[in-house]
Design a protein around this motif. Structure first.
Motif, PDB file in Angstrom:
ATOM      1  N   LEU A  17       0.725  -1.210  -0.146  1.00 38.22           N
ATOM      2  CA  LEU A  17       0.129  -0.306   0.146  1.00 38.22           C
ATOM      3  C   LEU A  17       0.750   0.950  -0.087  1.00 38.22           C
ATOM      4  O   LEU A  17       0.687   1.619  -1.018  1.00 38.22           O
ATOM      5  N   GLN A  18       2.232   1.545   0.577  1.00 41.13           N
ATOM      6  CA  GLN A  18       2.681   2.539   0.585  1.00 41.13           C
ATOM      7  C   GLN A  18       3.675   2.999  -0.112  1.00 41.13           C
ATOM      8  O   GLN A  18       3.701   3.820  -1.126  1.00 41.13           O
ATOM      9  N   ALA A  19       3.774   1.545  -0.549  1.00 43.84           N
ATOM     10  CA  ALA A  19       4.240   1.626  -2.624  1.00 43.84           C
ATOM     11  C   ALA A  19       3.558   2.497  -3.756  1.00 43.84           C
ATOM     12  O   ALA A  19       3.941   2.925  -4.230  1.00 43.84           O
ATOM     13  N   VAL A  20       2.214   1.788  -3.598  1.00 44.85           N
ATOM     14  CA  VAL A  20       1.602   2.072  -3.949  1.00 44.85           C
ATOM     15  C   VAL A  20       0.721   3.710  -4.364  1.00 44.85           C
ATOM     16  O   VAL A  20       0.932   4.335  -4.746  1.00 44.85           O
ATOM     17  N   LEU A  21       0.598   4.117  -2.789  1.00 44.48           N
ATOM     18  CA  LEU A  21       1.085   5.404  -2.252  1.00 44.48           C
ATOM     19  C   LEU A  21       1.769   6.582  -2.684  1.00 44.48           C
ATOM     20  O   LEU A  21       1.539   7.485  -2.938  1.00 44.48           O
ATOM     21  N   LYS A  22       3.148   5.661  -2.571  1.00 48.24           N
ATOM     22  CA  LYS A  22       3.828   7.084  -2.419  1.00 48.24           C
ATOM     23  C   LYS A  22       3.509   7.846  -1.397  1.00 48.24           C
ATOM     24  O   LYS A  22       3.150   8.217  -0.617  1.00 48.24           O
ATOM     25  N   GLU A  23       3.864   9.067  -2.148  1.00 51.06           N
ATOM     26  CA  GLU A  23       3.688  10.812  -1.429  1.00 51.06           C
ATOM     27  C   GLU A  23       2.281  11.009  -1.491  1.00 51.06           C
ATOM     28  O   GLU A  23       1.461  11.797  -0.701  1.00 51.06           O
ATOM     29  N   GLY A  24       1.385  10.055  -2.047  1.00 58.08           N
ATOM     30  CA  GLY A  24      -0.087  10.047  -2.054  1.00 58.08           C
ATOM     31  C   GLY A  24      -0.342   9.790  -0.397  1.00 58.08           C
ATOM     32  O   GLY A  24       0.076   9.140   0.446  1.00 58.08           O
TER      33      GLY A  24
END
Length: 163
Positions: A17-24
């Motif tokens: 999830l963190q990889a997908v969201l990146k800075e979002g």
């Protein structure tokens, strides 16, 4: 069928999830994470035949993840559950999509998003070609979302199931 591993599922889900969201953020995507193993994904689908947009709520659960795909189910956004036959209108109907189909009551037993990218597919012992078997080295929950979205595309999407 992969073995349930809640600890590994929670860690892998958080990592991916963190990889997908990146800075979002979750809010940027319109997603909700009610707990460490669940993701709620609203899906807006153009219903060209009726000239409207239909809203669905997809629940992904990560208790067998990453060795297995997430569990995936369309749910009633008011009750946050799925009960057949009351909630069939919250399941999209698609026809002739090449790699996904949505069953509101598969074998008079469960809702099934029939795709090798969902846990339920393996729970019902569905046949699968070797190249489509879930591979955690090259797949993540975005693979599941992409497969489901393909079934919701025109010309496959045919509106809601009716009771």
């Amino acid at each position: 069928m992969p073995v349930q591993d809640i600890h590994a599922g929670r860690e892998a889900f958080q990592r991916d999830l963190q990889a997908v969201l990146k800075e979002g953020t979750l809010a940027d995507r319109g997603w909700l994470k009610p707990d460490g193993l669940t993701l709620l994904v609203p899906m807006l689908v153009e219903n060209a035949a009726q000239g409207q947009v239909d809203l669905y709520l997809l629940r992904l659960m990560f208790d067998h993840y990453p060795k297995g795909p997430p569990s995936a189910q369309f749910i009633n956004p008011l009750t946050m559950n799925y009960k057949f036959p009351d909630d069939v209108l919250w399941v999209p109907k698609c026809e002739n999509a090449p790699d996904v189909h949505f069953h509101p009551n598969y074998n008079n037993c469960v809702q099934l998003i029939c795709s090798s990218t969902t846990l339920e597919f393996y729970r019902v012992n569905h046949d699968v070609k070797p190249e489509h078997v879930w591979d955690p080295q090259r797949m993540n929950f975005l693979t599941t979302l992409a497969a489901i979205r393909r079934g919701l595309a025109s010309p496959y999407y045919k509106g809601r199931w009716t009771p």
